[in-house]
Design a protein around this motif. Structure first.
Motif, mmCIF file in Angstrom:
data_model
loop_
_atom_site.group_PDB
_atom_site.id
_atom_site.type_symbol
_atom_site.label_atom_id
_atom_site.label_comp_id
_atom_site.label_asym_id
_atom_site.label_seq_id
_atom_site.Cartn_x
_atom_site.Cartn_y
_atom_site.Cartn_z
ATOM 1 N N GLY A 96 -16.621 -19.065 -8.938
ATOM 2 C CA GLY A 96 -17.468 -19.727 -7.949
ATOM 3 C C GLY A 96 -16.656 -20.527 -6.960
ATOM 4 O O GLY A 96 -15.494 -20.848 -7.203
ATOM 5 N N VAL A 97 -17.299 -20.854 -5.817
ATOM 6 C CA VAL A 97 -16.651 -21.633 -4.765
ATOM 7 C C VAL A 97 -17.641 -22.690 -4.276
ATOM 8 O O VAL A 97 -18.806 -22.385 -4.004
ATOM 9 C CB VAL A 97 -16.222 -20.739 -3.579
ATOM 10 N N LEU A 98 -17.155 -23.925 -4.171
ATOM 11 C CA LEU A 98 -17.931 -25.030 -3.626
ATOM 12 C C LEU A 98 -17.244 -25.474 -2.342
ATOM 13 O O LEU A 98 -16.032 -25.715 -2.338
ATOM 14 C CB LEU A 98 -17.979 -26.195 -4.618
ATOM 15 N N VAL A 99 -18.026 -25.558 -1.250
ATOM 16 C CA VAL A 99 -17.493 -26.003 0.030
ATOM 17 C C VAL A 99 -18.318 -27.203 0.492
ATOM 18 O O VAL A 99 -19.540 -27.109 0.615
ATOM 19 C CB VAL A 99 -17.550 -24.885 1.101
ATOM 20 N N VAL A 100 -17.629 -28.320 0.733
ATOM 21 C CA VAL A 100 -18.271 -29.523 1.260
ATOM 22 C C VAL A 100 -17.665 -29.727 2.646
ATOM 23 O O VAL A 100 -16.458 -29.947 2.773
ATOM 24 C CB VAL A 100 -18.001 -30.751 0.367
ATOM 25 N N CYS A 101 -18.525 -29.623 3.700
ATOM 26 C CA CYS A 101 -17.994 -29.693 5.054
ATOM 27 C C CYS A 101 -18.875 -30.539 5.966
ATOM 28 O O CYS A 101 -20.050 -30.770 5.677
ATOM 29 C CB CYS A 101 -17.816 -28.299 5.638
ATOM 30 N N ASP A 102 -18.281 -30.988 7.087
ATOM 31 C CA ASP A 102 -19.008 -31.819 8.047
ATOM 32 C C ASP A 102 -20.236 -31.101 8.608
ATOM 33 O O ASP A 102 -21.274 -31.707 8.791
ATOM 34 C CB ASP A 102 -18.084 -32.222 9.209
ATOM 35 N N GLY A 103 -20.120 -29.817 8.877
ATOM 36 C CA GLY A 103 -21.230 -29.071 9.475
ATOM 37 C C GLY A 103 -22.174 -28.455 8.473
ATOM 38 O O GLY A 103 -22.987 -27.589 8.815
ATOM 39 N N GLY A 104 -22.121 -28.903 7.211
ATOM 40 C CA GLY A 104 -22.913 -28.305 6.142
ATOM 41 C C GLY A 104 -24.410 -28.484 6.260
ATOM 42 O O GLY A 104 -25.166 -27.821 5.546
ATOM 43 N N THR A 105 -24.889 -29.352 7.170
ATOM 44 C CA THR A 105 -26.342 -29.530 7.339
ATOM 45 C C THR A 105 -26.949 -28.416 8.177
ATOM 46 O O THR A 105 -28.134 -28.146 8.083
ATOM 47 C CB THR A 105 -26.655 -30.882 8.021
ATOM 48 N N ILE A 110 -21.413 -18.896 -4.253
ATOM 49 C CA ILE A 110 -20.903 -19.798 -3.217
ATOM 50 C C ILE A 110 -21.954 -20.859 -2.925
ATOM 51 O O ILE A 110 -23.116 -20.526 -2.696
ATOM 52 C CB ILE A 110 -20.585 -19.017 -1.929
ATOM 53 N N TYR A 111 -21.542 -22.126 -2.905
ATOM 54 C CA TYR A 111 -22.450 -23.212 -2.551
ATOM 55 C C TYR A 111 -21.808 -24.019 -1.444
ATOM 56 O O TYR A 111 -20.655 -24.429 -1.548
ATOM 57 C CB TYR A 111 -22.730 -24.104 -3.763
ATOM 58 N N VAL A 112 -22.560 -24.216 -0.355
ATOM 59 C CA VAL A 112 -22.069 -24.977 0.801
ATOM 60 C C VAL A 112 -22.995 -26.168 1.001
ATOM 61 O O VAL A 112 -24.223 -26.019 1.021
ATOM 62 C CB VAL A 112 -22.053 -24.111 2.071
ATOM 63 N N THR A 113 -22.410 -27.358 1.162
ATOM 64 C CA THR A 113 -23.198 -28.571 1.409
ATOM 65 C C THR A 113 -22.464 -29.437 2.407
ATOM 66 O O THR A 113 -21.313 -29.178 2.748
ATOM 67 C CB THR A 113 -23.460 -29.328 0.083
ATOM 68 N N ASP A 114 -23.160 -30.480 2.895
ATOM 69 C CA ASP A 114 -22.572 -31.366 3.890
ATOM 70 C C ASP A 114 -21.931 -32.575 3.227
ATOM 71 O O ASP A 114 -22.239 -32.915 2.079
ATOM 72 C CB ASP A 114 -23.610 -31.804 4.917
ATOM 73 N N ARG A 115 -21.048 -33.219 3.986
ATOM 74 C CA ARG A 115 -20.421 -34.456 3.508
ATOM 75 C C ARG A 115 -21.462 -35.560 3.544
ATOM 76 O O ARG A 115 -22.239 -35.648 4.465
ATOM 77 C CB ARG A 115 -19.239 -34.844 4.392
#
Length: 190
Positions: free
Chosen positions: A152-161, A184-189
Protein backbone atom coordinates in the motif's frame (compact mmCIF):
# COMPACT_ATOMS: atom_id res chain seq x y z
CA UNK A 1 38.43 8.22 -56.59
CA UNK A 2 39.89 11.31 -58.17
CA UNK A 3 43.42 11.76 -59.36
CA UNK A 4 45.91 13.05 -56.85
CA UNK A 5 47.49 16.45 -57.42
CA UNK A 6 50.98 16.25 -58.80
CA UNK A 7 53.62 16.45 -56.10
CA UNK A 8 51.28 15.84 -53.12
CA UNK A 9 51.37 12.68 -51.04
CA UNK A 10 48.23 11.07 -49.67
CA UNK A 11 47.27 12.18 -46.14
CA UNK A 12 48.13 8.80 -44.58
CA UNK A 13 51.67 8.94 -45.93
CA UNK A 14 52.14 12.55 -44.79
CA UNK A 15 50.85 11.69 -41.28
CA UNK A 16 53.10 8.65 -41.08
CA UNK A 17 56.09 10.75 -42.09
CA UNK A 18 55.21 13.45 -39.56
CA UNK A 19 54.88 10.92 -36.72
CA UNK A 20 58.39 9.64 -37.51
CA UNK A 21 59.83 13.08 -36.67
CA UNK A 22 60.72 14.14 -33.10
CA UNK A 23 58.13 16.94 -33.18
CA UNK A 24 55.41 14.52 -34.34
CA UNK A 25 56.25 12.04 -31.60
CA UNK A 26 56.14 14.76 -28.93
CA UNK A 27 52.72 15.92 -30.15
CA UNK A 28 51.43 12.33 -30.20
CA UNK A 29 52.63 11.73 -26.62
CA UNK A 30 51.03 15.00 -25.47
CA UNK A 31 47.72 14.02 -27.08
CA UNK A 32 47.80 10.57 -25.44
CA UNK A 33 48.55 12.09 -22.01
CA UNK A 34 45.72 14.60 -22.44
CA UNK A 35 43.31 11.83 -23.48
CA UNK A 36 44.28 9.68 -20.47
CA UNK A 37 43.85 12.66 -18.12
CA UNK A 38 40.43 13.36 -19.63
CA UNK A 39 39.31 9.76 -19.08
CA UNK A 40 40.56 9.73 -15.47
CA UNK A 41 38.97 13.08 -14.65
CA UNK A 42 35.66 12.23 -16.32
CA UNK A 43 35.44 8.99 -14.29
CA UNK A 44 36.14 10.75 -10.99
CA UNK A 45 33.64 13.54 -11.63
CA UNK A 46 31.07 11.30 -13.29
CA UNK A 47 30.46 9.23 -10.15
CA UNK A 48 27.83 11.63 -8.81
CA UNK A 49 25.48 11.21 -11.78
CA UNK A 50 25.87 7.43 -12.05
CA UNK A 51 22.57 5.56 -12.22
CA UNK A 52 22.22 2.63 -9.82
CA UNK A 53 22.71 -0.70 -11.52
CA UNK A 54 20.60 -3.74 -10.88
CA UNK A 55 23.50 -5.11 -8.83
CA UNK A 56 23.33 -1.99 -6.59
CA UNK A 57 19.60 -2.51 -6.12
CA UNK A 58 20.04 -6.13 -5.04
CA UNK A 59 22.49 -4.95 -2.40
CA UNK A 60 19.78 -2.76 -0.81
CA UNK A 61 17.95 -4.03 2.23
CA UNK A 62 14.15 -4.10 2.05
CA UNK A 63 14.03 -1.00 4.28
CA UNK A 64 16.41 0.86 1.95
CA UNK A 65 14.34 -0.24 -1.04
CA UNK A 66 11.19 1.03 0.66
CA UNK A 67 12.85 4.39 1.47
CA UNK A 68 14.11 4.69 -2.13
CA UNK A 69 10.58 4.11 -3.47
CA UNK A 70 9.19 6.73 -1.08
CA UNK A 71 11.83 9.26 -2.09
CA UNK A 72 11.32 8.72 -5.83
CA UNK A 73 7.54 8.92 -5.49
CA UNK A 74 7.75 12.09 -3.38
CA UNK A 75 9.97 13.71 -6.03
CA UNK A 76 7.58 12.81 -8.84
CA UNK A 77 4.43 13.83 -6.97
CA UNK A 78 5.83 17.17 -5.76
CA UNK A 79 6.69 18.06 -9.37
CA UNK A 80 3.02 17.65 -10.41
CA UNK A 81 0.87 20.79 -10.51
CA UNK A 82 -1.50 21.21 -7.57
CA UNK A 83 0.11 18.59 -5.34
CA UNK A 84 2.49 20.83 -3.41
CA UNK A 85 4.62 19.48 -0.61
CA UNK A 86 3.94 15.86 0.27
CA UNK A 87 4.91 12.95 2.48
CA UNK A 88 4.83 9.40 1.12
CA UNK A 89 4.71 6.10 2.98
CA UNK A 90 5.16 2.81 1.13
CA UNK A 91 4.53 -0.54 2.82
CA UNK A 92 5.84 -3.82 1.48
CA UNK A 93 4.60 -7.34 1.94
CA UNK A 94 7.00 -10.24 2.34
CA UNK A 95 10.74 -9.95 1.85
CA UNK A 96 13.29 -10.10 -0.94
CA UNK A 97 14.19 -13.45 -2.43
CA UNK A 98 17.12 -14.57 -4.54
CA UNK A 99 16.52 -17.39 -7.01
CA UNK A 100 19.68 -19.40 -7.63
CA UNK A 101 20.65 -21.36 -10.73
CA UNK A 102 20.73 -25.04 -9.85
CA UNK A 103 22.03 -28.19 -11.43
CA UNK A 104 19.99 -31.38 -11.10
CA UNK A 105 21.69 -34.76 -10.96
CA UNK A 106 19.45 -37.77 -11.38
CA UNK A 107 20.51 -41.40 -11.14
CA UNK A 108 18.60 -44.64 -11.40
CA UNK A 109 19.84 -48.05 -10.30
CA UNK A 110 18.22 -51.41 -10.63
CA UNK A 111 19.22 -54.50 -8.72
CA UNK A 112 18.07 -58.09 -9.04
CA UNK A 113 17.09 -59.79 -5.82
CA UNK A 114 17.78 -63.47 -5.05
CA UNK A 115 14.14 -64.34 -5.78
CA UNK A 116 14.40 -62.88 -9.31
CA UNK A 117 12.51 -59.68 -8.59
CA UNK A 118 13.99 -56.36 -9.51
CA UNK A 119 14.58 -53.51 -7.08
CA UNK A 120 14.78 -49.99 -8.56
CA UNK A 121 16.19 -47.02 -6.75
CA UNK A 122 16.13 -43.38 -7.80
CA UNK A 123 18.31 -40.59 -6.51
CA UNK A 124 17.95 -36.92 -7.26
CA UNK A 125 20.34 -34.22 -6.12
CA UNK A 126 20.01 -30.48 -6.65
CA UNK A 127 23.05 -28.22 -6.22
CA UNK A 128 23.59 -24.49 -6.71
CA UNK A 129 26.08 -23.56 -9.40
CA UNK A 130 29.08 -21.84 -7.82
CA UNK A 131 31.13 -19.21 -9.65
CA UNK A 132 34.44 -17.58 -8.76
CA UNK A 133 34.77 -13.79 -8.81
CA UNK A 134 37.86 -11.69 -9.68
CA UNK A 135 39.16 -11.78 -6.10
CA UNK A 136 38.97 -15.58 -5.91
CA UNK A 137 35.84 -15.68 -3.74
CA UNK A 138 33.06 -18.10 -4.53
CA UNK A 139 29.37 -17.24 -4.75
CA UNK A 140 26.26 -19.03 -5.91
CA UNK A 141 25.06 -17.99 -9.37
CA UNK A 142 21.67 -16.28 -9.16
CA UNK A 143 19.13 -16.07 -11.98
CA UNK A 144 16.93 -13.33 -10.54
CA UNK A 145 16.26 -11.22 -7.50
CA UNK A 146 12.64 -10.77 -6.46
CA UNK A 147 11.69 -7.69 -4.45
CA UNK A 148 8.72 -7.75 -2.06
CA UNK A 149 5.39 -6.52 -3.43
CA UNK A 150 4.02 -3.09 -2.58
CA UNK A 151 1.15 -3.60 -0.13
CA UNK A 152 0.00 0.00 0.00
CA UNK A 153 0.88 3.67 -0.42
CA UNK A 154 -0.18 6.64 1.72
CA UNK A 155 0.25 10.14 0.30
CA UNK A 156 -0.31 13.24 2.44
CA UNK A 157 -0.09 16.39 0.31
CA UNK A 158 -1.01 20.08 0.30
CA UNK A 159 -3.45 19.66 -2.60
CA UNK A 160 -5.11 16.56 -1.13
CA UNK A 161 -8.47 18.34 -0.63
CA UNK A 162 -8.99 18.66 -4.38
CA UNK A 163 -10.63 15.61 -6.02
CA UNK A 164 -8.76 16.37 -9.27
CA UNK A 165 -5.38 16.37 -7.49
CA UNK A 166 -6.24 13.17 -5.60
CA UNK A 167 -7.12 11.48 -8.90
CA UNK A 168 -3.84 12.63 -10.50
CA UNK A 169 -1.86 11.34 -7.52
CA UNK A 170 -3.66 7.97 -7.50
CA UNK A 171 -3.10 7.56 -11.26
CA UNK A 172 0.58 8.48 -10.95
CA UNK A 173 1.18 6.02 -8.10
CA UNK A 174 -0.82 3.28 -9.88
CA UNK A 175 1.29 3.71 -12.99
CA UNK A 176 4.65 4.02 -11.23
CA UNK A 177 4.21 1.01 -8.94
CA UNK A 178 1.80 -1.10 -11.02
CA UNK A 179 -0.70 -1.48 -8.17
CA UNK A 180 -4.45 -1.03 -7.97
CA UNK A 181 -6.09 2.17 -6.75
CA UNK A 182 -7.54 0.19 -3.82
CA UNK A 183 -4.02 0.15 -2.33
CA UNK A 184 -3.51 3.94 -2.52
CA UNK A 185 -4.83 6.54 -0.08
CA UNK A 186 -4.40 10.27 -0.68
CA UNK A 187 -5.29 12.92 1.92
CA UNK A 188 -4.52 16.56 2.64
CA UNK A 189 -2.16 18.03 5.21
CA UNK A 190 -4.00 19.02 8.34
Amino acid sequence: MGEEKKGRQPFGERLSGFLKTKKGQKILVALLVAAAAFVILSDSFGGETRQPSSEDETMMSDEEYEAALESRLRGILESMSGVGSCSVMVTLTGSSETVFVTENKYSEDSEKNADGSEKNSHQSEENCIIIEDESGGQTALSSKYIRPEVAGVLVVCDGGTSPAVREKVVNAVKTALKIGSDRIYVTDRG
